[in-house]
Design a protein around this motif. Structure first.
Motif, PDB file in Angstrom:
ATOM      1  N   THR A  34      -7.527  -1.362  -1.289  1.00 15.88           N
ATOM      2  CA  THR A  34      -7.619  -2.163  -0.041  1.00 15.88           C
ATOM      3  C   THR A  34      -8.082  -3.459  -0.801  1.00 15.88           C
ATOM      4  O   THR A  34      -7.925  -4.547  -0.645  1.00 15.88           O
ATOM      5  CB  THR A  34      -8.243  -1.801   1.048  1.00 15.88           C
ATOM      6  OG1 THR A  34      -8.100  -1.031   1.926  1.00 15.88           O
ATOM      7  CG2 THR A  34      -8.395  -2.831   2.219  1.00 15.88           C
ATOM      8  N   SER A  59      -6.013  -6.916  -1.548  1.00 11.83           N
ATOM      9  CA  SER A  59      -6.546  -8.196  -1.507  1.00 11.83           C
ATOM     10  C   SER A  59      -6.899  -9.013  -2.527  1.00 11.83           C
ATOM     11  O   SER A  59      -6.851 -10.691  -2.264  1.00 11.83           O
ATOM     12  CB  SER A  59      -7.841  -8.256  -0.636  1.00 11.83           C
ATOM     13  OG  SER A  59      -8.473  -7.388   0.524  1.00 11.83           O
ATOM     14  N   SER A 104      -8.065   4.927  -0.861  1.00 10.48           N
ATOM     15  CA  SER A 104      -7.616   4.237  -0.588  1.00 10.48           C
ATOM     16  C   SER A 104      -8.987   2.679  -0.112  1.00 10.48           C
ATOM     17  O   SER A 104      -8.136   2.122  -0.486  1.00 10.48           O
ATOM     18  CB  SER A 104      -7.396   5.162   1.456  1.00 10.48           C
ATOM     19  OG  SER A 104      -7.502   4.446   2.031  1.00 10.48           O
TER      20      SER A 104
END
Length: 303
Positions: free
Chosen positions: A88, A92, A84
């Motif tokens: 993320t 980005s 996770s």
């Protein structure tokens, strides 16, 4: 004769992008290097940047035209938690760098993290390929052995101590869970993980690895200590004795097996840490930059 020289120079100039910077053989390829346990983001490294998990390989791949990120996550934690965190960070980075799809290169537990992202976190649509390097797809028997000798009543204390140590060393406030990390490396865990994290359609899977010739304390000062344990555990679980000091060679295979890192004639194989050139540990024993260049080329050419 002069006219031929001018024509040749002009032809070379036409191959250079309008920006004036030579793109290199990996022109525009988006790559995320996903570290394993006790790993870190190489944009800052450890010890003031002196110690880098990928040993400068990210910079080398950039020099060959690739866009590369080395996302960090909790040094000690479970695969779902780290996946996770990595997803993320990669999301980005992809947005900021105009990447529609990324090639995930995962080392050790990082290979399992990459597989989990693609299979269980909906990342397949953004993934061109998953390449695992010295990953433990059938488990690392040494993890089973270590956990078996830590009594249940002691595990919470060991977990708290190791978590505090990780926070101090890495200066990382993210959650740490060393016991969950250890369990994620066991043979028993991978027997459940694999059917629950199947390969996804449209994503290519490749694997590479390395192995030590023997427990040479000169070239492998750390892995020489773990090699015999992994050798014995590999035989016990039917994986064979060959290993890189942490992972049996047979456990390193997933998807299309692309083979072992070729070491120089004087080297006694390549161990688990040298496979990423951690702190420059591998470059004296094999052509580490050439190996990763081929890994990147193959990921793109074979997708």
């Amino acid at each position: 004769m002069k006219n031929r020289i001018y024509v040749g120079i002009f032809a070379v100039l036409l191959t250079i992008p309008s920006s004036g910077v030579f793109a290199g053989p990996l022109d525009g390829q988006c790559i995320a290097l996903v570290h394993g346990i006790l790993g870190f983001d190489d944009t800052r490294g450890l010890a003031g940047g002196l110690v880098r998990y990928w040993g400068g390989l990210d910079g080398y791949l950039r020099s060959q035209g690739a866009k590369v990120t080395t996302p960090g996550s909790s040094a000690t934690n479970s695969i779902p938690t780290r996946a996770s965190q990595i997803q993320t960070a990669v999301n980005s980075w992809m947005t900021a760098n105009g990447c529609s799809k990324v090639h995930l290169f995962g080392h050790s537990q990082g290979g399992l993290v990459a597989r989990y992202m693609v299979s269980n976190l909906g990342f397949a649509g953004k993934t061109a390929s998953v390449t695992t390097i010295n990953s433990l797809h059938q488990g690392a028997p040494m993890a089973d052995i270590v956990l078996s000798v830590i009594p249940g009543w002691l595990q919470p204390f060991a977990n708290a101590t190791l978590g505090l140590l990780a926070r101090l060393v890495y200066r990382d406030g993210r959650p740490q869970d060393a016991i969950a990390m250890g369990r994620s490396l066991t043979v028993s865990y991978l027997r459940t993980f694999n059917p629950n994290s199947p390969n996804q359609s449209g994503v290519k899977y490749y694997s590479y690895g390395s192995q030590m010739a023997w427990a040479d304390p000169i070239q492998h000062p750390i892995m020489a200590l773990t090699y015999p344990i992994t050798w014995a555990g590999g035989l016990f679980y039917g994986m064979g004795g060959a290993n890189d000091g942490v992972v049996p060679t047979s456990s390193q295979r997933w998807g299309t097996w692309r083979g072992l890192a070729p070491s120089y004639w004087f080297a006694t194989g390549i161990d688990h840490l040298q496979a990423t050139n951690l702190a420059g540990s591998g470059q004296n024993f094999f052509d580490v930059t050439g190996w990763y260049l081929n890994i990147a080329r193959n990921a793109r050419a074979l997708q």
